[in-house]
Write a protein that holds these residues in place. Structure first.
Motif, mmCIF file in Angstrom:
data_model
loop_
_atom_site.group_PDB
_atom_site.id
_atom_site.type_symbol
_atom_site.label_atom_id
_atom_site.label_comp_id
_atom_site.label_asym_id
_atom_site.label_seq_id
_atom_site.Cartn_x
_atom_site.Cartn_y
_atom_site.Cartn_z
ATOM 1 N N SER A 126 -21.008 -21.855 40.152
ATOM 2 C CA SER A 126 -21.161 -20.513 40.711
ATOM 3 C C SER A 126 -20.554 -19.442 39.812
ATOM 4 O O SER A 126 -20.739 -18.245 40.064
ATOM 5 C CB SER A 126 -20.512 -20.448 42.094
ATOM 6 N N GLN A 176 -27.884 -30.994 36.606
ATOM 7 C CA GLN A 176 -28.176 -29.875 37.507
ATOM 8 C C GLN A 176 -28.186 -28.588 36.706
ATOM 9 O O GLN A 176 -27.341 -28.389 35.812
ATOM 10 C CB GLN A 176 -27.124 -29.781 38.615
ATOM 11 N N ARG A 186 -28.469 -19.028 40.637
ATOM 12 C CA ARG A 186 -27.071 -19.426 40.552
ATOM 13 C C ARG A 186 -26.537 -19.719 41.953
ATOM 14 O O ARG A 186 -26.734 -18.934 42.879
ATOM 15 C CB ARG A 186 -26.237 -18.318 39.916
ATOM 16 N N PRO A 187 -25.837 -20.856 42.145
ATOM 17 C CA PRO A 187 -25.251 -21.148 43.462
ATOM 18 C C PRO A 187 -24.128 -20.171 43.775
ATOM 19 O O PRO A 187 -23.535 -19.550 42.887
ATOM 20 C CB PRO A 187 -24.739 -22.581 43.314
ATOM 21 N N SER A 223 -34.379 -32.751 36.607
ATOM 22 C CA SER A 223 -33.786 -31.432 36.773
ATOM 23 C C SER A 223 -34.453 -30.368 35.915
ATOM 24 O O SER A 223 -34.315 -29.185 36.188
ATOM 25 C CB SER A 223 -32.288 -31.484 36.431
ATOM 26 N N ARG A 252 -30.826 -24.845 35.519
ATOM 27 C CA ARG A 252 -32.045 -24.033 35.648
ATOM 28 C C ARG A 252 -32.459 -23.504 34.279
ATOM 29 O O ARG A 252 -31.654 -23.443 33.338
ATOM 30 C CB ARG A 252 -31.835 -22.873 36.624
ATOM 31 N N GLU A 285 -31.798 -26.287 40.604
ATOM 32 C CA GLU A 285 -31.485 -24.901 40.937
ATOM 33 C C GLU A 285 -32.656 -23.974 40.612
ATOM 34 O O GLU A 285 -33.379 -24.181 39.638
ATOM 35 C CB GLU A 285 -30.258 -24.438 40.152
ATOM 36 N N THR A 286 -32.796 -22.953 41.436
ATOM 37 C CA THR A 286 -33.723 -21.859 41.139
ATOM 38 C C THR A 286 -32.971 -20.555 40.919
ATOM 39 O O THR A 286 -33.548 -19.578 40.447
ATOM 40 C CB THR A 286 -34.721 -21.688 42.288
ATOM 41 N N TRP A 313 -27.443 -35.278 42.922
ATOM 42 C CA TRP A 313 -28.153 -34.428 41.956
ATOM 43 C C TRP A 313 -29.376 -35.143 41.382
ATOM 44 O O TRP A 313 -29.473 -36.373 41.437
ATOM 45 C CB TRP A 313 -27.217 -34.059 40.808
#
Length: 438
Positions: free
Chosen positions: A423, A283, A157-158, A190, A285, A154-155, A184
């Motif tokens: 999310s 997964q 928040r989904p 990650s 960030r 992730e870069t 993933w």
């Protein structure tokens, strides 16, 4: 054998009896009744060579011919029998006594081996694909046969939870069946660090070192195979500030509801559960910012998915758990021997997954204003939640539930949630909730 050299008829002199005596003696010509038919020619004992044959014989008396190789003549005899899959074995010497070079017969065995491998692979394409999935994970296929997309770290928040997947039962050979984490990143893949820059009183190089220390701690606390198997997390403890380390050691030595070491470290009782394959899906960030006091705050938000198979005492331990704390008298952690997982677990043995989400902030104070330990970590905030672990058991380990064993202990009473949904903010309710999928 008489040979008629003159094809023209002989002149007649008129004194031949019956016209058949060329000598004039009156005797009958012995060749008058000779018929040069096929039978006569085949019975001849002397045959004249052709002009080309006589010419070549005369030439070869002085200059013997050179074998061009690869050709056969009428003098080579019967053609040798072919061996299986290979050409005829060449003679040791040629017709003129020169030795033949020996060829190494390597191609035929190689072709036979490749053919056998291709046939076996064609007969078991499913097994070949499953072997690749289990060893390399990424780029595998879902149980329905559709390709599982690879998900990058992730870069940001989904915006939604991962899509629903078939509720297939995972096994030792297929530990990621039915899990959205199948695509993933695996383990350290990650932990992608953001580009470092100067923040507060710290230079870009110092911020980069701080990010590396946070990554090293997350690895030691959550991905170390020994720690996952119940060992003491010495490497992770050594990275903490002295006060933080004292709190973690107290939780390890005296686990309880308010001092649960699983909120710090991912640990399983090896008698009850063992990691399948050694891979953990991760997964999340990492980010950082100034803390408002000339220091640095490093934010981490990661979900760890552990595929687990039953240990040698999994069923017995599950049946003995009745909802009371599984600790020794006095609140001391129950000792765990170095017992190995059941070696009899086969590829079809049912497995399960435990999903842990951890949201931590690490603070790096301005050393000119605060007394700090260089290169040690201090928690500014920490939150965590575990999906598929027994409720109200505080013995210092996580306790996954395996579907093949009867459920024991208190039933979850909290709300139902999706442990893969990243999310939303992590908001622990203080209740043991129900997970919608594992």
């Amino acid at each position: 054998m008489p040979i008629a050299e003159d094809p023209e008829p002989r002149p007649r002199r008129g004194d031949e009896p019956d016209g058949s005596d060329p000598s004039g003696t009156g005797e009958k010509d012995p060749f008058a009744d000779l018929v040069l038919d096929e039978e006569f020619i085949r019975s001849a004992t002397v045959k004249e060579q052709s002009g080309r044959t006589r010419m070549l014989s005369a030439r070869w008396k002085h200059t013997p011919p050179v074998d061009p190789g690869g050709r056969r003549s009428v003098n080579d005899g019967a053609r040798p029998k072919r061996r299986f899959g290979r050409g005829p074995k060449p003679p040791a010497v040629d017709a003129w006594g020169a030795p033949h070079p020996r060829r190494r017969e390597w191609r035929a065995p190689l072709f036979v081996t490749l053919t056998v491998v291709l046939v076996l692979a064609a007969l078991n394409l499913g097994g070949l694909r499953d072997w690749y999935e289990d060893h390399y994970g990424r780029g595998s296929s879902s149980p329905s046969g559709a390709a599982v997309p690879t998900v990058a770290p992730e870069t940001a928040r989904p915006t939604a939870a991962p899509p629903a997947t078939p509720a297939d039962q995972p096994t030792v050979d297929h530990p990621w069946k039915g899990s959205p984490a199948e695509g993933w990143p695996t383990s350290l893949e990650s932990f992608e660090l953001p580009p470092a820059k100067a923040v507060g009183v710290f230079s870009a190089e110092e911020v980069a070192a701080q990010l590396q220390s946070v990554k090293a701690y997350l690895t030691a606390a959550n991905l170390d195979p020994g720690v996952i198997a119940g060992a003491r997390p010495e490497a992770a403890l050594a990275m903490l500030d002295s006060q933080e380390r004292a709190s973690a050691v107290a939780a390890l030595d005296h686990p309880g509801k308010g001092t649960d070491p699983t909120s710090w470290f991912a640990r399983f009782d090896p008698r009850e559960a063992a990691l399948v394959g050694g891979a953990v899906k991760v997964q999340g960030r990492i980010g950082f910012e100034e803390d408002g006091d000339r220091g640095v705050l490093v934010h981490t938000d990661f979900t760890f998915v552990y595929p687990l198979q039953p240990g040698p005492d999994a069923e017995k331990l599950a049946s003995s758990r009745r909802g009371t704390p599984d600790t020794a008298p006095g609140g001391t952690a129950r000792p765990v021997g170095l017992t190995a997982p059941a070696s009899g677990n086969t590829g079809s043995t049912w497995t399960t997954r435990t999903i842990i989400r951890k949201v931590d902030d690490f603070r790096f104070h301005d050393p000119q204003r605060y007394k700090v330990e260089a290169k040690k970590l201090v928690f500014a905030k920490t939150q965590w939640d575990a999906g598929n672990s027994a409720c109200d058991v505080y013995d210092g380990f996580l306790h996954p539930r395996f579907e093949q064993f009867p459920a024991h202990g208190p039933a979850p009473t909290g709300p139902t949630s999706d442990p893969y949904d990243r999310s939303k903010d992590l908001a622990p309710t203080g209740q043991c909730g129900i997970v919608s999928r594992t």
